[in-house]
Design an enzyme around this catalytic site. Structure first.
Site, PDB file in Angstrom:
ATOM      1  N   CYS A  81      -2.615   0.604   6.661  1.00  0.00           N
ATOM      2  CA  CYS A  81      -2.398   2.049   6.739  1.00  0.00           C
ATOM      3  C   CYS A  81      -2.406   2.568   8.168  1.00  0.00           C
ATOM      4  O   CYS A  81      -2.170   3.741   8.379  1.00  0.00           O
ATOM      5  CB  CYS A  81      -3.467   2.779   5.933  1.00  0.00           C
ATOM      6  SG  CYS A  81      -5.156   2.458   6.513  1.00  0.00           S
ATOM      7  N   ARG A 163     -12.898  10.548  -0.661  1.00  0.00           N
ATOM      8  CA  ARG A 163     -11.939   9.547  -0.189  1.00  0.00           C
ATOM      9  C   ARG A 163     -10.612   9.783  -0.906  1.00  0.00           C
ATOM     10  O   ARG A 163     -10.420   9.369  -2.054  1.00  0.00           O
ATOM     11  CB  ARG A 163     -12.453   8.138  -0.453  1.00  0.00           C
ATOM     12  CG  ARG A 163     -11.655   7.058   0.271  1.00  0.00           C
ATOM     13  CD  ARG A 163     -12.261   5.679   0.060  1.00  0.00           C
ATOM     14  NE  ARG A 163     -11.645   4.678   0.911  1.00  0.00           N
ATOM     15  CZ  ARG A 163     -12.017   4.408   2.155  1.00  0.00           C
ATOM     16  NH1 ARG A 163     -13.017   5.084   2.700  1.00  0.00           N
ATOM     17  NH2 ARG A 163     -11.407   3.491   2.862  1.00  0.00           N
ATOM     18  N   ARG A 165      -6.716   9.119  -1.317  1.00  0.00           N
ATOM     19  CA  ARG A 165      -5.737   8.076  -1.042  1.00  0.00           C
ATOM     20  C   ARG A 165      -4.523   8.274  -1.930  1.00  0.00           C
ATOM     21  O   ARG A 165      -4.624   8.814  -3.033  1.00  0.00           O
ATOM     22  CB  ARG A 165      -6.326   6.670  -1.295  1.00  0.00           C
ATOM     23  CG  ARG A 165      -7.418   6.266  -0.290  1.00  0.00           C
ATOM     24  CD  ARG A 165      -6.818   6.073   1.093  1.00  0.00           C
ATOM     25  NE  ARG A 165      -7.750   5.567   2.078  1.00  0.00           N
ATOM     26  CZ  ARG A 165      -8.475   6.307   2.910  1.00  0.00           C
ATOM     27  NH1 ARG A 165      -8.406   7.636   2.816  1.00  0.00           N
ATOM     28  NH2 ARG A 165      -9.257   5.762   3.822  1.00  0.00           N
TER      29      ARG A 165
END
Length: 323
Positions: A81, A163, A165
């Site tokens: 990433c 988090r 994503r």
């Protein structure tokens, strides 16, 4: 990691590309799927992977002959990433690391798996005005797949960590399936405090006595977000202190400050960063997961990892779609 009694992906196989320390493998194996190939270039991650799965992942994917990869039903890829991260240079596919997606594409073209399951940073969805994601989507369309994506926050799936994503799921067009939906959020019932190590001998070296600690909020309220209590120094990244009665900030593989990579937490009237075991807990790794590298490498590995629980919930939806 959620306990799954039934095995809805039983008799299906998968490969684990950019395997890291095995988050995808844990998730899909818990549903009954069998891993037939793994690939990871980082030597320390390979050590951790081998210690937990008894398998040493293959090396540099750019040098792997796709014809030699075993046939499989599901291709999993948490491809790097860095090229798309908010904290990176945002070079995307012009960055050599960004082009690693095309190694995924050539394997898809050769092996023609039924399902492609990928993960990346939240910023991937909007990078370069959406053109980066468009390249991925169009590539999969050209290879004969559908394409669905959604940004999910781990805090909405039982893990108290903020988090976010992007998760991408693609089905081969000839696969008979019902409509695929990403999992609905579930109420958060546990907080950072529930994921801490109880043995003070393990974490004692992590406490930091800072005369410049400034607390601006009382630690007496539970919440579904990171609860910032104060700071040290100027309160920059890695200098902020949070409550364990809330959600953890995003674990990071990089960053500085006295509480680098995990943030600081107010525990027993003192401040400390999280221990690697606590990081493992906040990424959904099981209690028996082995950490065999230095703390420095462990922080990096969990900061780069995937949240196992979120992958499990998505995999359950994949199983429903192809049932």
């Amino acid at each position: 990691m959620i306990q799954i009694i039934t095995k809805p992906l039983d008799n299906l196989t998968f490969i684990d590309l950019f395997a890291g320390i095995g988050g995808f493998r844990l998730a899909l194996s818990s549903l009954g799927a069998k891993c037939v190939y793994s690939n990871e270039w980082d030597k320390y991650s390979k050590q951790t992977y081998f210690a937990n799965f008894g398998e040493m992942p293959d090396d540099d994917i750019t040098k792997v002959d796709e014809k030699l990869i075993p046939n499989h039903d599901i291709l999993c890829a948490g491809f790097p990433c860095q090229a798309f991260s908010i904290s990176g240079k945002k070079l995307g596919f012009t960055d050599s690391r960004g082009t690693l997606f095309f190694d995924v594409a050539r394997i898809i073209k050769e092996k023609n798996p039924k399902i492609v399951f990928m993960e990346n940073v939240k910023n991937f969805a909007t990078h370069d005005g959406g053109r980066t994601l468009e390249v991925v989507r169009n590539t999969l369309f050209e290879l004969g797949y559908s394409f669905d994506y959604k940004v999910l926050n781990a805090a909405n799936y039982g893990i108290p960590q903020k988090r976010e994503r992007i998760y991408m799921v693609a089905f081969r067009n000839d696969i008979l399936k019902s409509e695929f939906n990403f999992p609905n959020p579930i109420p958060l019932t546990k907080y950072v405090n529930d994921f801490l190590v109880n043995d003070e001998n393990i974490v004692s070296g992590l406490y930091v006595d800072r005369p410049d600690l400034v607390l601006t909020k009382e630690d007496n309220v539970f919440g579904n977000k990171p609860i910032r209590l104060g700071m040290v120094n100027k309160g920059g990244q890695g200098e902020r202190v949070y409550s364990t009665k809330g959600v953890a900030i995003t674990l990071s593989a990089n960053g500085g400050g006295v509480f680098a990579k995990t943030g600081g937490y107010y525990i027993n009237n003192k401040t400390r960063k999280l221990h690697p075991v606590e990081c493992a807990n906040l990424m959904g790794y099981p209690k028996n997961y082995k950490i065999v590298v230095s703390n420095s490498q462990a922080y990096k590995q969990f900061g780069n990892s995937v949240v196992v629980d979120v992958l499990q919930y998505i995999a359950l939806e994949i199983a429903k779609a192809i049932k």
